[in-house]
Design a protein around this motif. Structure first.
Motif, mmCIF file in Angstrom:
data_model
loop_
_atom_site.group_PDB
_atom_site.id
_atom_site.type_symbol
_atom_site.label_atom_id
_atom_site.label_comp_id
_atom_site.label_asym_id
_atom_site.label_seq_id
_atom_site.Cartn_x
_atom_site.Cartn_y
_atom_site.Cartn_z
ATOM 1 N N TYR A 139 0.832 -1.199 0.000
ATOM 2 C CA TYR A 139 0.000 0.000 0.000
ATOM 3 C C TYR A 139 0.871 1.256 0.000
ATOM 4 C CZ TYR A 139 -3.864 -3.081 1.359
ATOM 5 O OH TYR A 139 -4.810 -4.065 1.400
ATOM 6 N N ASP A 140 0.416 2.252 -0.728
ATOM 7 C CA ASP A 140 1.087 3.547 -0.724
ATOM 8 C C ASP A 140 0.759 4.263 0.588
ATOM 9 O OD1 ASP A 140 1.033 6.606 -1.190
ATOM 10 O OD2 ASP A 140 2.191 5.875 -2.888
ATOM 11 N N VAL A 141 1.767 4.538 1.396
ATOM 12 C CA VAL A 141 1.561 5.078 2.742
ATOM 13 C C VAL A 141 0.888 6.447 2.704
ATOM 14 C CG1 VAL A 141 2.733 5.943 4.815
ATOM 15 C CG2 VAL A 141 3.421 3.755 3.798
ATOM 16 N N GLU A 142 1.400 7.361 1.896
ATOM 17 C CA GLU A 142 0.850 8.720 1.874
ATOM 18 C C GLU A 142 -0.595 8.736 1.377
ATOM 19 O OE1 GLU A 142 2.056 11.407 3.116
ATOM 20 O OE2 GLU A 142 3.961 10.488 3.685
ATOM 21 N N TYR A 143 -0.887 7.906 0.386
ATOM 22 C CA TYR A 143 -2.256 7.873 -0.125
ATOM 23 C C TYR A 143 -3.223 7.320 0.919
ATOM 24 C CZ TYR A 143 -6.352 6.866 -2.929
ATOM 25 O OH TYR A 143 -7.644 6.820 -3.396
ATOM 26 N N LEU A 144 -2.783 6.269 1.645
ATOM 27 C CA LEU A 144 -3.648 5.713 2.679
ATOM 28 C C LEU A 144 -3.881 6.712 3.819
ATOM 29 C CD1 LEU A 144 -2.827 1.945 3.297
ATOM 30 C CD2 LEU A 144 -4.958 2.966 2.513
ATOM 31 N N VAL A 145 -2.852 7.481 4.178
ATOM 32 C CA VAL A 145 -3.019 8.513 5.210
ATOM 33 C C VAL A 145 -4.102 9.493 4.779
ATOM 34 C CG1 VAL A 145 -1.942 10.521 6.305
ATOM 35 C CG2 VAL A 145 -0.702 8.355 6.187
ATOM 36 N N TYR A 146 -4.020 9.929 3.516
ATOM 37 C CA TYR A 146 -5.033 10.860 3.010
ATOM 38 C C TYR A 146 -6.406 10.210 2.966
ATOM 39 C CZ TYR A 146 -7.955 13.109 -0.464
ATOM 40 O OH TYR A 146 -9.036 13.670 -1.117
ATOM 41 N N GLN A 147 -6.464 8.980 2.466
ATOM 42 C CA GLN A 147 -7.742 8.301 2.279
ATOM 43 C C GLN A 147 -8.457 8.063 3.610
ATOM 44 O OE1 GLN A 147 -7.394 4.473 0.358
ATOM 45 N NE2 GLN A 147 -9.284 4.776 -0.801
ATOM 46 N N ILE A 148 -7.718 7.579 4.606
ATOM 47 C CA ILE A 148 -8.329 7.324 5.906
ATOM 48 C C ILE A 148 -8.697 8.630 6.596
ATOM 49 C CG2 ILE A 148 -7.934 6.349 8.204
ATOM 50 C CD1 ILE A 148 -6.231 4.197 6.894
ATOM 51 N N SER A 149 -7.837 9.632 6.484
ATOM 52 C CA SER A 149 -8.143 10.942 7.071
ATOM 53 C C SER A 149 -9.420 11.506 6.478
ATOM 54 C CB SER A 149 -6.982 11.917 6.829
ATOM 55 O OG SER A 149 -5.809 11.484 7.485
ATOM 56 N N ARG A 150 -9.596 11.330 5.172
ATOM 57 C CA ARG A 150 -10.803 11.832 4.515
ATOM 58 C C ARG A 150 -12.038 11.076 5.007
ATOM 59 N NH1 ARG A 150 -11.172 10.489 -1.645
ATOM 60 N NH2 ARG A 150 -11.568 8.468 -0.660
ATOM 61 N N GLU A 151 -11.929 9.744 5.124
ATOM 62 C CA GLU A 151 -13.064 8.957 5.586
ATOM 63 C C GLU A 151 -13.466 9.316 7.015
ATOM 64 O OE1 GLU A 151 -15.040 7.019 4.011
ATOM 65 O OE2 GLU A 151 -13.970 7.000 2.119
ATOM 66 N N LEU A 152 -12.474 9.634 7.854
ATOM 67 C CA LEU A 152 -12.751 9.984 9.239
ATOM 68 C C LEU A 152 -13.160 11.447 9.399
ATOM 69 C CD1 LEU A 152 -9.857 8.076 11.067
ATOM 70 C CD2 LEU A 152 -12.293 7.503 11.080
ATOM 71 N N GLY A 153 -13.140 12.195 8.302
ATOM 72 C CA GLY A 153 -13.516 13.604 8.388
ATOM 73 C C GLY A 153 -12.429 14.483 8.964
ATOM 74 N N LEU A 154 -11.174 14.049 8.861
ATOM 75 C CA LEU A 154 -10.076 14.785 9.478
ATOM 76 C C LEU A 154 -9.389 15.747 8.530
ATOM 77 C CD1 LEU A 154 -8.454 11.893 11.556
ATOM 78 C CD2 LEU A 154 -10.313 13.453 12.181
ATOM 79 N N THR A 155 -9.909 15.885 7.312
ATOM 80 C CA THR A 155 -9.317 16.824 6.369
ATOM 81 C C THR A 155 -9.898 18.220 6.549
ATOM 82 O OG1 THR A 155 -10.942 16.142 4.701
ATOM 83 C CG2 THR A 155 -8.786 15.061 4.657
ATOM 84 N N GLN A 156 -10.793 18.370 7.540
ATOM 85 C CA GLN A 156 -11.313 19.690 7.866
ATOM 86 C C GLN A 156 -11.027 19.985 9.327
ATOM 87 O OE1 GLN A 156 -15.709 19.929 8.265
ATOM 88 N NE2 GLN A 156 -15.704 17.809 7.594
ATOM 89 N N ASP A 157 -11.326 21.197 9.749
ATOM 90 C CA ASP A 157 -11.035 21.645 11.095
ATOM 91 C C ASP A 157 -12.264 21.451 11.969
ATOM 92 O OD1 ASP A 157 -9.616 22.982 13.153
ATOM 93 O OD2 ASP A 157 -10.699 24.822 12.702
ATOM 94 N N TRP A 158 -12.175 20.588 12.991
ATOM 95 C CA TRP A 158 -13.310 20.316 13.870
ATOM 96 C C TRP A 158 -13.132 21.082 15.179
ATOM 97 C CZ3 TRP A 158 -17.518 17.768 12.217
ATOM 98 C CH2 TRP A 158 -17.392 16.921 11.109
ATOM 99 N N PRO A 159 -13.940 22.110 15.422
ATOM 100 C CA PRO A 159 -13.855 22.827 16.702
ATOM 101 C C PRO A 159 -14.467 22.018 17.832
ATOM 102 C CG PRO A 159 -15.554 23.803 15.302
ATOM 103 C CD PRO A 159 -14.918 22.714 14.499
ATOM 104 N N VAL A 160 -13.760 21.949 18.941
ATOM 105 C CA VAL A 160 -14.154 21.138 20.081
ATOM 106 C C VAL A 160 -14.298 22.031 21.311
ATOM 107 C CG1 VAL A 160 -13.415 19.268 21.627
ATOM 108 C CG2 VAL A 160 -12.989 19.106 19.163
#
Length: 255
Positions: free
Chosen positions: A75-96
């Motif tokens: 697996y391509d490491v950088e692509y998987l980091v992006y793909q999983i981050s996108r699925e988890l909604g982590l490519t945006q800023d979540w205010p807590v």
């Protein structure tokens, strides 16, 4: 800036099982460590071992993401980091918002890992008037009376409850009424929420009890091994200073 109030992660609409969703952060943590070491590709076996799962389960999980790797390459490491981050909604800023700024709440506010994982501590809230205006991790604590306004102005959709157990349900109700749809609960109590609100509970005592179970089982195995050893000293029952329902509680000690 997107606040995420009306956005739900793509995982639900795509039918990814909850068990798979629960493992995605484990894969992301392992992949992030590989990325920081500039590792370009990783096999399913290596990544599964790093994440603590078996490789067949990992490949099944990744199939839900549409990622199958390349035979002989992995697996391509950088692509998987992006793909999983996108699925988890982590490519945006979540205010807590963190409610309850005692020792635990303050520790969470000072945790430096939020920003790198897609979260931003937008507000700290406490019911103690003496705390109002006190900076914690560079953020002034605001009074609980202003909770509705604070949640609205900061676009908060994720609330973290670190209050004493007696106050947790009331705080939860107020967060939900203010528009919060996801809650991370550190208070040692079970919260009741309406449909459409997700709650994740972090109970340190339960985790410790599970560890105690494993420690007890390991001790039992060690005792069984000692009993099977002909050179081991015999054991005798003796009494301790503790009282049970029928008197002194016996303890097994070496003779």
């Amino acid at each position: 800036m997107a606040t995420g109030r009306n956005h739900r992660p793509a995982t639900r609409s795509r039918g990814i099982p909850e068990a798979t969703v629960a493992r995605l952060p484990l894969y992301l943590r392992a992949l992030t460590a590989l990325s920081e070491r500039s590792v370009p590709t990783v096999s399913s076996e290596e990544l599964a071992a790093a994440a603590g799962v078996n490789s067949a389960k990992l490949r099944k999980d990744f199939s839900y993401l549409g990622s199958y790797g390349t035979r002989g390459v992995g697996y391509d490491v950088e692509y998987l980091v992006y793909q999983i981050s996108r699925e988890l909604g982590l490519t945006q800023d979540w205010p807590v918002a963190i409610v309850g700024i005692g020792n635990l709440g303050a520790a969470l506010a000072n945790y430096g890992g939020f920003a790198s994982r897609g979260f931003r501590v937008a507000a700290l809230i406490d019911a103690d008037p003496a705390m109002t205006g006190t900076p914690v991790a560079g953020i002034p604590v605001q009074h609980a009376d202003e909770l509705d306004r604070i949640i609205s102005e900061n676009g908060v959709s994720i609330g973290v409850i670190t209050t004493p157990p007696g106050a947790a349900q009331q705080v939860c109700d107020r967060l939900v009424a203010a528009g919060v749809t996801s809650i991370l609960n550190f208070a040692p109590t079970v919260l009741s929420v309406p449909d459409g609100v997700d709650v994740r509970k972090v109970d340190l005592s339960i985790e410790l009890q599970i560890l105690a179970f494993h420690e007890q089982r390991k001790a039992g195995e060690d005792g069984a091994e000692a009993a099977a050893d002909p050179a081991a000293p015999p054991v005798r029952a003796t009494t301790t200073g503790r009282k049970g329902p029928d008197g002194d509680m016996p303890a097994v000690m070496p003779a």
